[in-house]
Design a protein around this motif. Structure first.
Motif, mmCIF file in Angstrom:
data_model
loop_
_atom_site.group_PDB
_atom_site.id
_atom_site.type_symbol
_atom_site.label_atom_id
_atom_site.label_comp_id
_atom_site.label_asym_id
_atom_site.label_seq_id
_atom_site.Cartn_x
_atom_site.Cartn_y
_atom_site.Cartn_z
ATOM 1 N N PRO A 36 0.828 -1.053 0.111
ATOM 2 C CA PRO A 36 -0.129 0.181 -0.035
ATOM 3 C C PRO A 36 0.998 1.318 0.150
ATOM 4 O O PRO A 36 2.147 1.201 0.656
ATOM 5 N N LYS A 37 0.353 2.151 -0.551
ATOM 6 C CA LYS A 37 1.057 3.459 -0.635
ATOM 7 C C LYS A 37 0.009 4.560 -0.056
ATOM 8 O O LYS A 37 -0.937 4.870 -0.678
ATOM 9 N N ILE A 38 0.422 5.153 0.793
ATOM 10 C CA ILE A 38 -0.650 6.094 1.918
ATOM 11 C C ILE A 38 0.038 7.482 1.659
ATOM 12 O O ILE A 38 1.266 7.731 2.042
ATOM 13 N N VAL A 39 -0.821 8.406 1.147
ATOM 14 C CA VAL A 39 -0.350 9.732 1.256
ATOM 15 C C VAL A 39 -1.296 10.431 2.006
ATOM 16 O O VAL A 39 -2.658 10.549 1.812
ATOM 17 N N ILE A 40 -0.675 11.076 2.972
ATOM 18 C CA ILE A 40 -1.760 11.996 4.127
ATOM 19 C C ILE A 40 -1.307 13.437 3.890
ATOM 20 O O ILE A 40 -0.388 13.809 4.043
ATOM 21 N N THR A 41 -2.344 14.164 3.498
ATOM 22 C CA THR A 41 -2.407 15.640 3.394
ATOM 23 C C THR A 41 -3.017 16.247 4.507
ATOM 24 O O THR A 41 -4.225 16.184 4.851
ATOM 25 N N GLY A 42 -1.971 16.820 5.717
ATOM 26 C CA GLY A 42 -2.607 17.539 6.704
ATOM 27 C C GLY A 42 -3.477 16.445 7.713
ATOM 28 O O GLY A 42 -3.105 15.342 7.658
ATOM 29 N N ASN A 43 -4.670 16.879 8.076
ATOM 30 C CA ASN A 43 -5.400 15.845 8.704
ATOM 31 C C ASN A 43 -6.830 15.775 8.128
ATOM 32 O O ASN A 43 -7.769 15.268 8.738
ATOM 33 N N SER A 44 -6.800 16.061 6.894
ATOM 34 C CA SER A 44 -8.013 16.126 6.317
ATOM 35 C C SER A 44 -8.155 15.197 4.990
ATOM 36 O O SER A 44 -9.217 15.061 4.451
ATOM 37 N N GLU A 45 -6.985 14.568 4.550
ATOM 38 C CA GLU A 45 -7.124 13.897 3.345
ATOM 39 C C GLU A 45 -6.131 12.927 3.203
ATOM 40 O O GLU A 45 -4.843 12.873 3.448
ATOM 41 N N ILE A 46 -6.615 11.492 2.821
ATOM 42 C CA ILE A 46 -5.876 10.302 2.627
ATOM 43 C C ILE A 46 -6.148 9.601 1.488
ATOM 44 O O ILE A 46 -7.107 9.345 1.048
ATOM 45 N N LEU A 70 -4.291 -4.746 7.851
ATOM 46 C CA LEU A 70 -5.397 -3.638 7.843
ATOM 47 C C LEU A 70 -4.584 -2.432 8.252
ATOM 48 O O LEU A 70 -3.710 -2.332 9.046
ATOM 49 N N VAL A 71 -5.313 -1.367 7.748
ATOM 50 C CA VAL A 71 -4.788 0.002 7.983
ATOM 51 C C VAL A 71 -6.105 0.642 8.497
ATOM 52 O O VAL A 71 -7.088 0.845 7.877
ATOM 53 N N SER A 72 -5.934 1.075 9.695
ATOM 54 C CA SER A 72 -7.258 1.747 10.337
ATOM 55 C C SER A 72 -7.016 2.977 10.624
ATOM 56 O O SER A 72 -5.843 3.617 10.976
ATOM 57 N N ILE A 73 -8.000 3.812 10.159
ATOM 58 C CA ILE A 73 -7.866 5.273 10.421
ATOM 59 C C ILE A 73 -9.129 5.644 11.315
ATOM 60 O O ILE A 73 -10.312 5.316 11.108
ATOM 61 N N TYR A 74 -8.754 6.714 12.230
ATOM 62 C CA TYR A 74 -9.508 7.099 13.350
ATOM 63 C C TYR A 74 -9.837 8.338 13.309
ATOM 64 O O TYR A 74 -8.903 9.406 12.824
ATOM 65 N N GLY A 75 -11.248 8.925 13.609
ATOM 66 C CA GLY A 75 -11.217 10.235 13.426
ATOM 67 C C GLY A 75 -13.051 10.511 13.251
ATOM 68 O O GLY A 75 -13.681 9.774 13.845
ATOM 69 N N GLU A 100 -2.431 -2.320 11.653
ATOM 70 C CA GLU A 100 -2.649 -3.439 12.400
ATOM 71 C C GLU A 100 -1.777 -4.541 11.905
ATOM 72 O O GLU A 100 -1.376 -5.686 12.753
ATOM 73 N N GLY A 101 -1.372 -4.771 10.561
ATOM 74 C CA GLY A 101 -0.787 -6.023 10.429
ATOM 75 C C GLY A 101 -1.179 -7.218 10.086
ATOM 76 O O GLY A 101 -2.746 -7.167 10.465
ATOM 77 N N ASN A 102 -0.760 -8.262 9.571
ATOM 78 C CA ASN A 102 -1.469 -9.456 9.285
ATOM 79 C C ASN A 102 -1.397 -10.681 10.319
ATOM 80 O O ASN A 102 -2.415 -11.416 10.420
ATOM 81 N N GLU A 103 -0.487 -10.332 11.425
ATOM 82 C CA GLU A 103 -0.431 -11.468 12.121
ATOM 83 C C GLU A 103 -0.945 -11.019 13.707
ATOM 84 O O GLU A 103 -0.863 -9.986 13.957
#
Length: 103
Positions: A36-46, A70-75, A100-103
């Motif tokens: 996965p490639k994750i780009v986070i812009t500030g705290n408002s866009e992923i 798993l990639v968990s996003i809270y907000g 959270e990872g696979n294992e």
């Protein structure tokens, strides 16, 4: 399920070969290894590329499946701005991103 051949995990061996190949040919590892490639812009866009689907989407959390787990996003105030192929763009007020990872 892990496949073992003469005591060696074939998946790990294949991942190492892909990683070495990507490095030698100067190719992006996320593409070659389906990471996965994750780009986070500030705290408002992923933006998450190479995801494997949405597992949870509710008022306070989003869980996205990926090859590495798993990639968990809270907000709060989440919206899906774009969903196509293996790319998703999310908008909201993000508080944390947890792998959270696979294992």
């Amino acid at each position: 399920m892990k496949v073992l051949f003469e005591g060696v995990n074939l998946e790990e061996k294949l991942d190492k070969a892909k990683s070495d190949l990507a490095e030698k040919l100067d190719l992006p590892r996320d593409v070659v290894m389906d990471l996965p490639k994750i780009v986070i812009t500030g705290n408002s866009e992923i933006i998450i590329e190479n995801h494997k689907g949405i597992i949870v989407f509710d008022e306070k959390q989003i869980k996205i499946n990926s090859r590495v787990g798993l990639v968990s996003i809270y907000g709060r105030e989440f919206e899906i701005l774009f969903l196509g192929g293996s790319t998703i763009t999310l908008k909201g007020k993000f508080q944390s991103v947890v792998y959270e990872g696979n294992e």
